[in-house]
Design a protein around this motif. Structure first.
Motif, PDB file in Angstrom:
ATOM      1  N   GLU A 170      -6.230   7.762  -2.606  1.00  0.00           N
ATOM      2  CA  GLU A 170      -5.526   6.740  -3.373  1.00  0.00           C
ATOM      3  C   GLU A 170      -4.497   7.335  -4.307  1.00  0.00           C
ATOM      4  O   GLU A 170      -3.935   6.652  -5.131  1.00  0.00           O
ATOM      5  CB  GLU A 170      -6.537   5.879  -4.133  1.00  0.00           C
ATOM      6  CG  GLU A 170      -7.350   5.042  -3.172  1.00  0.00           C
ATOM      7  CD  GLU A 170      -8.265   4.072  -3.845  1.00  0.00           C
ATOM      8  OE1 GLU A 170      -8.612   4.301  -4.997  1.00  0.00           O
ATOM      9  OE2 GLU A 170      -8.632   3.088  -3.205  1.00  0.00           O
ATOM     10  N   PRO A 189      -8.269  -3.398   0.555  1.00  0.00           N
ATOM     11  CA  PRO A 189      -7.418  -2.205   0.593  1.00  0.00           C
ATOM     12  C   PRO A 189      -8.158  -0.927   0.960  1.00  0.00           C
ATOM     13  O   PRO A 189      -7.570  -0.022   1.513  1.00  0.00           O
ATOM     14  CB  PRO A 189      -6.880  -2.115  -0.831  1.00  0.00           C
ATOM     15  CG  PRO A 189      -6.968  -3.488  -1.350  1.00  0.00           C
ATOM     16  CD  PRO A 189      -8.143  -4.121  -0.699  1.00  0.00           C
ATOM     17  N   TYR A 248      -1.987   4.785   4.050  1.00  0.00           N
ATOM     18  CA  TYR A 248      -2.144   3.383   4.400  1.00  0.00           C
ATOM     19  C   TYR A 248      -0.805   2.756   4.740  1.00  0.00           C
ATOM     20  O   TYR A 248      -0.690   1.954   5.659  1.00  0.00           O
ATOM     21  CB  TYR A 248      -2.804   2.621   3.252  1.00  0.00           C
ATOM     22  CG  TYR A 248      -4.201   3.093   2.966  1.00  0.00           C
ATOM     23  CD1 TYR A 248      -5.238   2.773   3.818  1.00  0.00           C
ATOM     24  CD2 TYR A 248      -4.481   3.876   1.861  1.00  0.00           C
ATOM     25  CE1 TYR A 248      -6.519   3.210   3.585  1.00  0.00           C
ATOM     26  CE2 TYR A 248      -5.760   4.313   1.605  1.00  0.00           C
ATOM     27  CZ  TYR A 248      -6.780   3.979   2.472  1.00  0.00           C
ATOM     28  OH  TYR A 248      -8.044   4.415   2.232  1.00  0.00           O
ATOM     29  N   ARG A 288       0.846  -1.183   0.000  1.00  0.00           N
ATOM     30  CA  ARG A 288       0.000   0.000   0.000  1.00  0.00           C
ATOM     31  C   ARG A 288       0.887   1.240   0.000  1.00  0.00           C
ATOM     32  O   ARG A 288       2.061   1.178   0.349  1.00  0.00           O
ATOM     33  CB  ARG A 288      -0.911   0.023   1.223  1.00  0.00           C
ATOM     34  CG  ARG A 288      -1.693  -1.226   1.453  1.00  0.00           C
ATOM     35  CD  ARG A 288      -2.555  -1.640   0.271  1.00  0.00           C
ATOM     36  NE  ARG A 288      -3.176  -0.522  -0.426  1.00  0.00           N
ATOM     37  CZ  ARG A 288      -4.262   0.085  -0.016  1.00  0.00           C
ATOM     38  NH1 ARG A 288      -4.863  -0.305   1.069  1.00  0.00           N
ATOM     39  NH2 ARG A 288      -4.759   1.093  -0.699  1.00  0.00           N
TER      40      ARG A 288
END
Lengths: 378, 338
Positions: free
Chosen positions: B337, B326, A116, A112
């Motif tokens: 992201e 995730p 994260y 990740r």
């Protein structure tokens, strides 16, 4: 061009070596010329330089690097206990174990990115810390911390007949590591560590890491597998942390779990940012500044302050003293927090960025001169 | 069965605290896009609102103790007791619930000042820089509290009326051995009420609807002539109040000290990530889930099988969830992201 670079780097290395080895002399006037503080600066400098290889080059913000420091410490103390009081195997063993540990954690965490990744590394570090305190007590000796004892095996020492009476001290082929010799061991390690960091920064590998920081997606689109590179950077920086940890054990053969707590991980982030992430000298500067503050500032108490401000009129002196005492002594962390906020707000590039702006102001050419950059910021 | 119910309840009240903090974190993240590492410090400040209230109510006057006749003895009696007698005593007893009244305006003010004074300059900066500056702020706040209140935990008791334990065993027909502290039950109910309040604010008011619209598409809402920025600032204030109230009510369970915020912050971040960044129901659900899991992991039967599991369960769950799902349990696509 290439040879020019090389020559510049050689000059940088030479100056760096000279500056580090003469630290006891030129830091003495500001009250930092004693081995305890200097070796801390060197050790945490190594830690921060290693952290910077990961964070500064690839942009992956790890909040669990202290785990590797702690593991390095434990490994080094166990080497002392089981094999020999010589520091060389202890350091080697500490670095290798920390590297293996980093290989495992990095392999999992690097799946990740972004926050994260930070949370994953934080989670692993907290797990190690909690386990070291509870279940792993046979290995870590829990809250007491892992210590040497007279009954330790020390197989190699006994085989070679170098048995010491009483509690042994770590030694470098017969030379005891105490006081100044401790500093010089750390200084040599720092110089070697810095040299490797310099080579990494200048190598194609370093370039690839910087490219990952600026746009990992684009790297992937061009068919470049970034995973091995980030993992290698993670392991290398874990090994730096292990080196720092084993040096902590060398200068004081005791390893405690609190070295792995997440606040310790936060500290190395602070050092790197304060000095300037992504720069070569920045992390070391940051480590030096923070450790200097911690040791010197926290020693100031109200009595010392009264001496300092004794020239002022009586009522004013009282006010000034009670105000400044908020920021020194017990309150030095307040100063640290404020300093840190100010740096992030106004000078995101850290102290090194400040130098660059200053040199720009005076219209000198080149980003920085090595000798000037190595001066502390005080 | 008895032990099971007890552990479930134990986990739920801790989960309530996690959920409240994680809810605020997610609100701030969802509206302003800022990762706030100082949120744990807000929880801690809330707890110290209760401490301040207790100190204010028990401001004392020295009076001569008539019970001692051999020499002049003095004892401290709070002004409230001197002025109002038993009513005053009762008010002091209820210091913690009363401090909610103090905490709401104070925390709202702190939240607004923090947002206007610091956070708004960091909307466009990277998440790493947001983390770092709020981390610095958290250090500063906790050091200020340490200077003002000292480094030791300050006991702050629950009102006497609810100091004992509730006989929940009898209510549920499980046997008299199952008892549970009243205050923890109250905390659980309180956290559920606050969560319900926040959700209905967002779901059933026009103000909340606009905020939700802004979370979806800030630009369009802005083009419609709505000052979305001001509403987001208010949301930050609300998040601060929620964290503060969670702290106020937690003081009888855990005597507050200056670094309690940091401990809760780390766990709450794990909670947010497990629940899914940007998902409010996810944060609440994950908060309770992790609280309950932690509580079950500390049962002796479990520890016999897996020694040390109670120490690492939360982090272990976080690692597994992040690797398997995730985006967390309820995360949205495209959040965090980049």
């Amino acid at each position: 061009m290439n040879s020019n670079f090389l020559r510049n780097d050689m000059v940088l290395m030479a100056v760096f070596t000279l500056v580090v080895l003469t630290m006891p002399i030129w830091l003495a006037p500001i009250g930092a010329g004693y081995p305890d503080l200097l070796q801390k600066i060197a050790i945490y400098g190594i830690f921060a330089i290693g952290f910077n290889i990961l964070f500064g080059l690839t942009g992956y913000l790890s909040f669990g690097h202290a785990a590797f420091l702690g593991v390095g410490s434990y490994a080094a103390v166990w080497t002392f206990k089981l094999f020999s009081m010589n520091v060389v195997p202890a350091i080697l063993f500490g670095v290798i174990v920390a590297g293996l540990f980093a290989l495992f954690i990095g392999y999992v965490s690097l799946r990740r990115s972004g926050i994260y990744f930070s949370i994953l590394t934080l989670a692993f570090a907290q797990m190690s810390y909690n386990l070291a305190y509870s279940v792993l007590t046979p290995i870590t000796n829990g809250e007491t911390g892992l210590q040497l004892s007279q009954g330790d095996a020390r197989v190699l020492d006994h085989a070679l007949g170098i048995a010491q009476s009483g509690l042994p001290t770590p030694s470098f082929f017969g030379m005891e590591i105490l006081g100044w010799s401790g500093f010089y061991v750390c200084a040599v390690a720092l110089i070697i560590a810095f040299f490797f960091a310099l080579r990494i920064f200048r190598s194609p590998f370093g370039m690839a890491l910087k490219a990952i920081k600026s746009n990992q997606n684009r790297m992937n689109y061009t068919g470049f597998n970034t995973r091995p590179y980030t993992l290698a950077a993670f392991v290398v920086s874990g090994m730096y942390a292990g080196l720092a940890g084993s040096l902590l054990a060398v200068t004081d053969p005791l390893a405690g779990a609190e070295r792995m707590q997440w606040t310790a991980s936060g500290e190395v982030v602070l050092m790197t940012i304060l000095g300037g992430a992504g720069t070569l000298l920045g992390p070391l500067l940051g480590a030096g500044i923070i450790k200097y503050f911690e040791n010197i500032f926290s020693a100031y108490n109200e009595r010392v302050l009264h001496d300092v401000f004794s020239g002022l009129p009586n009522g004013l002196e009282q006010i000034v003293v009670s105000f400044t005492s908020l920021f020194v002594g017990e309150g030095w962390q307040l100063t640290l927090g404020m300093l840190f906020m100010l740096v992030v707000i106004f000078l995101p590039g850290g102290v090194m960025e400040g130098f660059r702006r200053l040199t720009k102001l005076f219209r000198r050419d080149g980003p920085q001169s090595p000798a000037g950059a190595a001066q502390p910021a005080e | 069965m008895d032990a099971f119910v007890l552990q479930l309840l134990n986990g739920l009240d801790k989960g309530g605290a996690y959920a409240l903090i994680a809810l605020g974190l997610t609100l701030v993240f969802g509206t302003l896009g800022v990762v706030n590492f100082a949120h744990g410090a807000l929880f801690m400040l809330g707890a110290f609102c209760a401490v301040t209230m207790q100190k204010l109510l028990t401001l004392s006057v020295k009076v001569k103790d008539p019970g001692v006749t051999f020499f002049d003895a003095y004892k401290e009696i709070p002004y409230l007791e001197v002025w109002f007698g038993d009513t005053g005593k009762a008010v002091i007893d209820y210091a913690v619930p009363l401090s909610i009244l103090l905490a709401i305006p104070v925390m709202l003010l702190i939240g607004l000042v923090m947002e206007r004074g610091l956070i708004r300059f960091f909307y466009k900066r990277s998440h790493a820089e947001q983390i770092l500056v709020t981390f610095g702020l958290a250090i500063v706040l906790q050091e200020i509290v340490k200077t003002a209140f000292g480094a030791n935990p300050i006991p702050t008791g629950a009102p006497d009326a609810v100091a004992g334990s509730a006989a929940i065993g009898e209510w549920l027909g499980l046997g008299a051995a199952v008892v549970y502290p009243w205050w923890r039950l109250i905390y659980l109910a309180f956290s559920l009420a606050i969560i319900a309040g926040v959700f209905s604010f967002l779901q059933f008011t026009t103000y909340g609807m606009v905020v939700r619209a802004g979370m979806q598409d800030r630009e369009t809402v802005g083009l419609l002539g709505i000052n979305i920025q001001r509403r987001f600032t208010v949301v930050f204030g609300v998040a601060a109040v929620v964290a503060g109230l969670a702290g106020v009510m937690y003081t009888p369970i855990l005597p507050p000290d200056y670094h309690m915020g940091m401990e809760f912050l780390v766990l709450s971040f794990v909670v947010v990530v497990v629940g899914g960044m940007g998902s409010l129901p996810g944060a609440v659900f994950a908060g309770f889930l992790l609280g309950v899991l932690q509580s079950f992991a500390s049962m002796t039967q479990v520890k016999d099988i897996l020694p040390g599991i109670d120490q690492i369960i939360i982090y272990l769950v976080a690692v597994v969830i992040l690797l398997v799902r995730p985006r967390g349990l309820m995360g949205r696509r495209g959040v965090m992201e980049s």
